[in-house]
Design an enzyme around this catalytic site. Structure first.
Site, PDB file in Angstrom:
ATOM      1  N   SER A   1       0.832  -0.805  -0.073  1.00  0.00           N
ATOM      2  CA  SER A   1      -0.335   0.182  -0.035  1.00  0.00           C
ATOM      3  C   SER A   1       0.934   0.940  -0.182  1.00  0.00           C
ATOM      4  O   SER A   1       0.539   2.072  -0.137  1.00  0.00           O
ATOM      5  CB  SER A   1      -0.920  -0.180   1.504  1.00  0.00           C
ATOM      6  OG  SER A   1      -0.562  -0.765   2.392  1.00  0.00           O
TER       7      SER A   1
ATOM      8  N   HIS B   1      -5.264  -3.415  -3.289  1.00  0.00           N
ATOM      9  CA  HIS B   1      -4.557  -1.838  -4.003  1.00  0.00           C
ATOM     10  C   HIS B   1      -4.889  -2.494  -5.308  1.00  0.00           C
ATOM     11  O   HIS B   1      -4.947  -2.083  -6.161  1.00  0.00           O
ATOM     12  CB  HIS B   1      -3.524  -1.824  -2.934  1.00  0.00           C
ATOM     13  CG  HIS B   1      -3.756  -0.275  -1.843  1.00  0.00           C
ATOM     14  ND1 HIS B   1      -4.331   0.427  -1.424  1.00  0.00           N
ATOM     15  CD2 HIS B   1      -3.679  -1.349  -1.012  1.00  0.00           C
ATOM     16  CE1 HIS B   1      -4.369   0.971  -0.945  1.00  0.00           C
ATOM     17  NE2 HIS B   1      -3.373  -0.220   0.084  1.00  0.00           N
TER      18      HIS B   1
ATOM     19  N   LYS C   1     -11.840   1.119  -1.570  1.00  0.00           N
ATOM     20  CA  LYS C   1     -11.065   1.412  -2.354  1.00  0.00           C
ATOM     21  C   LYS C   1     -11.366   1.779  -4.119  1.00  0.00           C
ATOM     22  O   LYS C   1     -12.478   2.119  -3.916  1.00  0.00           O
ATOM     23  CB  LYS C   1      -9.552   1.049  -2.121  1.00  0.00           C
ATOM     24  CG  LYS C   1      -8.894   1.037  -0.972  1.00  0.00           C
ATOM     25  CD  LYS C   1      -7.967   0.155  -0.227  1.00  0.00           C
ATOM     26  CE  LYS C   1      -7.733   1.134   0.930  1.00  0.00           C
ATOM     27  NZ  LYS C   1      -7.320   0.341   1.743  1.00  0.00           N
TER      28      LYS C   1
HETATM   29  C1  LIG Z   1      -6.987  -0.292   3.609  1.00  0.00           C
HETATM   30  C2  LIG Z   1      -6.009  -1.278   3.547  1.00  0.00           C
HETATM   31  C3  LIG Z   1      -6.999  -2.760   5.164  1.00  0.00           C
HETATM   32  C4  LIG Z   1      -7.665  -1.804   5.749  1.00  0.00           C
HETATM   33  O1  LIG Z   1      -9.337  -2.368   4.419  1.00  0.00           O
HETATM   34  P1  LIG Z   1     -10.510  -0.426   5.418  1.00  0.00           P
HETATM   35  O2  LIG Z   1     -11.525  -1.154   4.798  1.00  0.00           O
HETATM   36  O3  LIG Z   1      -9.793   0.926   5.024  1.00  0.00           O
HETATM   37  O4  LIG Z   1     -10.576  -0.912   7.190  1.00  0.00           O
HETATM   38  C5  LIG Z   1      -6.138  -3.311   5.011  1.00  0.00           C
HETATM   39  N1  LIG Z   1      -5.468  -3.958   4.196  1.00  0.00           N
HETATM   40  C6  LIG Z   1      -4.731  -3.048   3.281  1.00  0.00           C
HETATM   41  C7  LIG Z   1      -3.279  -3.421   2.505  1.00  0.00           C
HETATM   42  C8  LIG Z   1      -5.171  -2.034   3.090  1.00  0.00           C
HETATM   43  O5  LIG Z   1      -4.421  -0.703   1.880  1.00  0.00           O
END
Ligand SMILES: *Cc1c(COP(=O)(O)O)cnc(C)c1O
Length: 391
Positions: free
Chosen positions: A181, A209, A241
């Site tokens: 990330s 991602h 996302k």
């Molecule tokens: C954003 C993210 C999460 C957490 O997800 P949320 O729905 O925002 O709690 C978990 N793992 C990765 C790799 C992330 O980028």
């Protein structure tokens, strides 16, 4: 000041002094390449809304219709009376989309990752993680009580040695980000799948991602690498996302999903997300699988950004994805660059420890299919002179 505040002030002041203080900026517009933030109109290069779907008219419409019919709150946890037919249908769609037997919705990705580690592992087990994994994977492993073994970023030889050393563990679970990330590079999933198979370990991929963005139909990193559910038996992805909504899911076998339902404390002991969100997610899945042009456009913008940066001598980290960080190093310099960019009308966040290792602060640029070539060029124009200044 009371004793509590006095103690906390000392810590907060130290964060300030180290360039590690954080504060949320306030936005007054929907997600998009241009937003009104802290009273300023800026071009945004830090959102995870990679496909530009968070404010799509069809998602808004799906959400509003569902609210008319199902109301707002879910009222309770899934296992009480909070599990709506919309949740059930959405889980079915996610299972089909990812080619797995079943899928299970979670309120957030953080909670999904806590559930996987704690439902599958105990003190008798060992969990193996890349050093650059997301905090929620690390926290899940810690909470499970399993022995946590972290290997150097991408170092599969070290991972294999650790797997061998922990052969006595009841279970061995490898957890990895599909796309890292804060770095934007991709895990070597085929290599990890081979390692897992050879060592009788289980592989879980967090595709926060990659889902929506990678693969022919947008099914993510596994689709991109041609990996089947036997090779990656546990798949997690988020819905806030590229999908543009909110929440997360885990997909896998019938037995895996049933285990998460019975034993996942962050599934059991929390209120189900509003059912209308599932309606928006399903509409988003239609757009993701049906309209490949967003992925293509994003790919061409990534190429434009990387080629433009190379031409201007702007250093970038080695990333093929929508996450395109600029290495900076020093915390305060990263913060300062981010502030200067904001003054010029660009929102790019400075990422500092503990989000990334000490000494590796960076500007995390993210691109979206909602950007235009002109946005990319404008950012590069603004970056070049700023980076040349010695600060
Ligand atoms: C954003 C993210 C999460 C957490 O997800 P949320 O729905 O925002 O709690 C978990 N793992 C990765 C790799 C992330 O980028």
């Amino acid at each position: 000041m009371g004793a509590l505040d006095e103690a906390l002030r000392i810590e907060l002041d130290a964060l300030h002094a180290a360039g590690l203080y954080r504060r949320p900026r306030i936005s007054a517009s929907p997600q998009g390449p241009r937003m009104r933030i802290d009273g300023r109109d800026v071009r945004v290069f830090c959102s995870n809304d990679y496909l530009g779907l968070a404010q799509h008219p069809e998602l808004r419409e799906a959400l509003c219709h569902a609210v008319e019919r199902y109301g707002v709150g879910s009222g309770s946890a899934h296992l009480v009376n909070g599990h709506s037919e919309l949740h059930a249908e959405c889980e079915q769609r996610l299972a089909e989309f990812t080619g797995r037997e079943r899928a299970l919705l979670f309120s957030t990705g953080y909670m999904a990752n806590l559930a996987v580690a704690t439902a599958l592992c105990t003190r008798q087990d060992a969990v193996f993680q890349d050093r650059l994994n997301h905090a929620s994977l690390i926290d899940g492993a810690r909470l499970s009580g399993a022995r946590l073994q972290r290997y150097r970023h991408g170092d599969l030889e070290q991972l294999e040695r650790l797997l061998e050393r922990r052969r006595d563990a009841r279970r061995r679970l490898i957890m990895v980000d599909g796309v890292f990330s804060m770095d934007g590079d991709r895990a070597d999933l085929p290599g990890l799948a081979r390692l897992a198979q050879r060592n009788q370990a289980w592989l879980m991929v967090d595709d926060a991602h990659g889902f929506g963005v990678l693969g022919e139909t947008g099914a993510g990193s596994c689709e991109q690498d041609g990996l089947d559910p036997h090779q990656v038996p546990i798949l997690m992805a988020t819905l806030g996302k590229a999908v543009g909504v909110f929440g997360a899911f885990v997909a896998g076998s019938e037995a895996l999903i049933e285990t998460l339902i019975q034993r996942g404390r962050s599934y059991l002991f929390t209120t189900a997300a509003p059912p209308a969100l599932s309606a928006a997610v399903m509409r988003s899945l239609d757009l993701i699988s049906g309209e490949g042009w967003r992925r293509e456009k994003l790919r061409s913008l990534i190429t434009r950004f990387r080629e433009g940066a190379a031409a201007k001598g702007i250093p970038l980290m080695d990333s093929p994805t929508a996450i395109q960080p600029l290495p900076v190093g020093d915390n305060r310099r990263a913060l300062n660059l981010s502030e200067r960019l904001f003054e010029q009308g660009f929102l790019v966040t400075a990422i500092r420890p503990p989000t990334v290792p000490e000494g590796t602060a960076r500007l995390r640029v993210t691109l979206s299919a909602a950007h235009e070539a002109e946005d990319i060029d404008a950012l590069l124009e603004a970056l070049a002179p700023l980076l040349e200044e010695a600060t």
